[in-house]
Design a protein around this motif. Structure first.
Motif, short mmCIF file in Angstrom:
data_model
loop_
_atom_site.label_atom_id
_atom_site.label_comp_id
_atom_site.label_asym_id
_atom_site.label_seq_id
_atom_site.Cartn_x
_atom_site.Cartn_y
_atom_site.Cartn_z
N TRP A 1 0.83 -1.20 0.00
CA TRP A 1 0.00 0.00 0.00
C TRP A 1 0.87 1.25 0.00
O TRP A 1 0.73 2.12 -0.86
N TRP A 2 1.81 1.33 0.96
CA TRP A 2 2.67 2.51 1.01
C TRP A 2 3.57 2.55 -0.20
O TRP A 2 4.00 3.61 -0.64
N HIS A 3 3.89 1.38 -0.77
CA HIS A 3 4.73 1.31 -1.97
C HIS A 3 4.05 2.03 -3.12
O HIS A 3 4.67 2.79 -3.86
N ARG A 4 2.75 1.77 -3.28
CA ARG A 4 1.97 2.41 -4.34
C ARG A 4 1.92 3.91 -4.11
O ARG A 4 2.06 4.70 -5.05
N GLN A 5 1.71 4.30 -2.87
CA GLN A 5 1.65 5.74 -2.56
C GLN A 5 2.98 6.39 -2.85
O GLN A 5 3.04 7.49 -3.39
N LEU A 6 4.06 5.73 -2.46
CA LEU A 6 5.40 6.27 -2.72
C LEU A 6 5.61 6.41 -4.22
O LEU A 6 6.10 7.43 -4.71
N GLN A 7 5.21 5.37 -4.96
CA GLN A 7 5.35 5.41 -6.42
C GLN A 7 4.52 6.55 -6.99
O GLN A 7 4.97 7.30 -7.86
N GLY A 8 3.30 6.72 -6.48
CA GLY A 8 2.42 7.80 -6.93
C GLY A 8 3.05 9.15 -6.63
O GLY A 8 3.04 10.07 -7.47
N ALA A 9 3.60 9.28 -5.43
CA ALA A 9 4.23 10.54 -5.05
C ALA A 9 5.43 10.82 -5.94
O ALA A 9 5.66 11.96 -6.37
#
Length: 108
Positions: A1-9
């Protein structure tokens, strides 16, 4: 989940960075165009100034030429008048001398 957010950011940051670069390039392009426009305007103004100076010089030459012609003509007319006056005086003097000579001859 945080991986996706990091990638999005990161994607967002990358897109923002690209957008910033694009804006900077656009601004530089505008500044460059403005600079070129200023240079062209300056060159046009210089050309206009040179043409105006040339026109004024030609006009001054023409006026000077006309004034010289007028001056030469006036000098010539004055010389002709003076010459006419000298001839008239010479004739007058000659006629007076002849008159005196005639009177002298009559007295004898």
């Amino acid at each position: 989940w945080w991986h996706r957010q990091l990638q999005g950011a990161m994607n967002h940051a990358r897109i923002e960075g690209m957008e910033r670069v694009r804006r900077r390039r656009y601004a530089c392009g505008l500044a460059e165009e403005e600079q070129q426009r200023r240079v062209m305007d300056e060159l046009k103004n210089q050309v206009l100034e040179i043409e105006e100076r040339k026109r004024r010089r030609e006009f001054a030459k023409q006026v000077l030429s006309e004034e010289q012609h007028t001056w030469v003509r006036e000098q010539r007319e004055a010389e002709e008048r003076d010459e006419g006056e000298r001839l008239r005086r010479r004739r007058l003097a000659r006629s007076m001398l002849m008159e005196e000579e005639r009177e002298r001859l009559e007295q004898r």
